[in-house]
Each structure stands twice: as structure tokens, then as C-alpha cells.
Design an enzyme around this catalytic site. Sequence first.
Site, PDB file in Angstrom:
ATOM      1  N   GLY A   4      16.669  11.570  41.765  1.00 48.07           N
ATOM      2  CA  GLY A   4      15.701  12.404  42.456  1.00 48.07           C
ATOM      3  C   GLY A   4      16.188  13.840  42.467  1.00 48.07           C
ATOM      4  O   GLY A   4      17.392  14.101  42.395  1.00 48.07           O
ATOM      5  N   GLN A  56      16.700  22.282  45.575  1.00 52.39           N
ATOM      6  CA  GLN A  56      17.985  22.040  44.924  1.00 52.39           C
ATOM      7  C   GLN A  56      18.165  22.876  43.666  1.00 52.39           C
ATOM      8  O   GLN A  56      19.286  23.016  43.192  1.00 52.39           O
ATOM      9  CB  GLN A  56      18.139  20.556  44.576  1.00 52.39           C
ATOM     10  CG  GLN A  56      18.324  19.668  45.790  1.00 52.39           C
ATOM     11  CD  GLN A  56      18.516  18.247  45.358  1.00 52.39           C
ATOM     12  OE1 GLN A  56      17.544  17.532  45.146  1.00 52.39           O
ATOM     13  NE2 GLN A  56      19.767  17.846  45.209  1.00 52.39           N
ATOM     14  N   CYS A  60      24.275  12.938  46.354  1.00 53.72           N
ATOM     15  CA  CYS A  60      23.348  14.045  46.217  1.00 53.72           C
ATOM     16  C   CYS A  60      23.870  14.996  45.150  1.00 53.72           C
ATOM     17  O   CYS A  60      25.068  15.316  45.139  1.00 53.72           O
ATOM     18  CB  CYS A  60      23.206  14.774  47.554  1.00 53.72           C
ATOM     19  SG  CYS A  60      22.051  16.145  47.529  1.00 53.72           S
ATOM     20  N   LEU A  61      22.982  15.429  44.266  1.00 54.81           N
ATOM     21  CA  LEU A  61      23.384  16.364  43.218  1.00 54.81           C
ATOM     22  C   LEU A  61      23.872  17.685  43.799  1.00 54.81           C
ATOM     23  O   LEU A  61      24.633  18.395  43.155  1.00 54.81           O
ATOM     24  CB  LEU A  61      22.220  16.606  42.257  1.00 54.81           C
ATOM     25  CG  LEU A  61      21.750  15.383  41.466  1.00 54.81           C
ATOM     26  CD1 LEU A  61      20.506  15.718  40.658  1.00 54.81           C
ATOM     27  CD2 LEU A  61      22.861  14.850  40.580  1.00 54.81           C
ATOM     28  N   HIS A  66      15.140  10.851  51.066  1.00 52.41           N
ATOM     29  CA  HIS A  66      16.230  11.790  50.771  1.00 52.41           C
ATOM     30  C   HIS A  66      15.668  13.085  50.184  1.00 52.41           C
ATOM     31  O   HIS A  66      16.031  14.184  50.622  1.00 52.41           O
ATOM     32  CB  HIS A  66      17.213  11.129  49.801  1.00 52.41           C
ATOM     33  CG  HIS A  66      18.345  11.995  49.378  1.00 52.41           C
ATOM     34  ND1 HIS A  66      19.628  11.806  49.809  1.00 52.41           N
ATOM     35  CD2 HIS A  66      18.391  13.076  48.551  1.00 52.41           C
ATOM     36  CE1 HIS A  66      20.417  12.725  49.256  1.00 52.41           C
ATOM     37  NE2 HIS A  66      19.685  13.506  48.482  1.00 52.41           N
ATOM     38  N   GLU A  67      14.788  12.959  49.188  1.00 51.39           N
ATOM     39  CA  GLU A  67      14.233  14.152  48.548  1.00 51.39           C
ATOM     40  C   GLU A  67      13.325  14.915  49.500  1.00 51.39           C
ATOM     41  O   GLU A  67      13.335  16.152  49.530  1.00 51.39           O
ATOM     42  CB  GLU A  67      13.499  13.790  47.256  1.00 51.39           C
ATOM     43  CG  GLU A  67      14.371  13.151  46.193  1.00 51.39           C
ATOM     44  CD  GLU A  67      15.652  13.904  45.896  1.00 51.39           C
ATOM     45  OE1 GLU A  67      15.664  15.151  45.980  1.00 51.39           O
ATOM     46  OE2 GLU A  67      16.660  13.250  45.577  1.00 51.39           O
ATOM     47  N   HIS A 113      15.168  17.239  51.734  1.00 57.97           N
ATOM     48  CA  HIS A 113      15.520  18.525  51.126  1.00 57.97           C
ATOM     49  C   HIS A 113      14.434  19.576  51.380  1.00 57.97           C
ATOM     50  O   HIS A 113      14.731  20.763  51.515  1.00 57.97           O
ATOM     51  CB  HIS A 113      15.740  18.392  49.621  1.00 57.97           C
ATOM     52  CG  HIS A 113      17.084  17.889  49.245  1.00 57.97           C
ATOM     53  ND1 HIS A 113      18.246  18.568  49.541  1.00 57.97           N
ATOM     54  CD2 HIS A 113      17.460  16.768  48.588  1.00 57.97           C
ATOM     55  CE1 HIS A 113      19.285  17.891  49.083  1.00 57.97           C
ATOM     56  NE2 HIS A 113      18.835  16.789  48.499  1.00 57.97           N
TER      57      HIS A 113
END
Length: 166
Positions: A47, A52, A90-91, A132-133, A136
Amino acid sequence: MAILKIARLGHPVLLAHAEEVPDPTAPEIQRLVSDMAETLVDAGGIGLAAPQVHVPLRLFLWRDGPSLRVLFNPVITPLEGGTEAAWEGCLSIPGLRGRVDRPARVAWSGLDETGAPVSGEAEGLSARVLQHENDHLDGVLYLSRMKDLTQLGFNEELARLAEDRA
């Protein structure tokens, strides 16, 4: 298409509330989605939210089985079914994972890449990724959802512990 730079923990864009996308079909938005897709594949993630990649807009991409999907201006609503604890990475927080409690099932809605309304329900990993996304987009990182920071670790250490237990 281009691979975009991923914002890392500490950058203010990750803590801000993202703005609605007025027109998902606008050429610059479609180009952003294409670049985000390439970035997500390159990073090996499941994701990726626009903040991000330093763009404070309400959209994210996620893997739904073998396909990549995009959701603009999402609304995520927990459904009955309790919560589940699972490890998240997480990226924007590379190399770490933490155990996070989240609703096990969610309903989701928003707009697709054509600007058409879409909706659905998700459970398990898909529900977790959507939540999660979406976090953000509200400036929330999984670390702030953790109840027990002893359940946070570097990927290599967590893998080593798992091997030792097996």
C-alpha cells in the site's frame, strides 16, 4: 512514469491532514497515480498513500490480490467482528515493524480512477492495509496506534526471534 521519493518518519507531510482530490480524472492526478504505482512496485510494498510521496492529497493505492487498486477520498468504517493484532511495517518507517490492534473488518467507499463511486468490505490483511493507508491521509502513523512499544522491532531482529522459536 517515475519512481517517487518516499517521505520518511520525521517529515511533516506524514503528520498533516490531506486534502480531498477534487477531480480524480485530472491528467496530473492520473500521472501521480501512475507514478505511485511504479513507486509501490519498486519498493515492494502492499500500500502507498499520496502523503508518503510528499503529496498531501486523499488517495492511496493497495494490492487487492494480484491487482493494484486506487481509492480517492476514502471513507473507512469499522464493522462488527472485533479487533485483530498483527505486525505492520511502513515504507515511511523502513526496517521496523510493530504489532498493532485494528478492527478485523471494515467497509470502505470512495472514488475510483474514473471518478465513479466505489465501495466494498474487507477483512484480514486487506482491512488492515486499507486502515493503515487511510491513517496516512489523517497524519497518523502506525506507531501511534501501538499500545505496547515492546512489540516494535527491526525486521532482522524479529525474523531472528521467529527462527529461534521455530
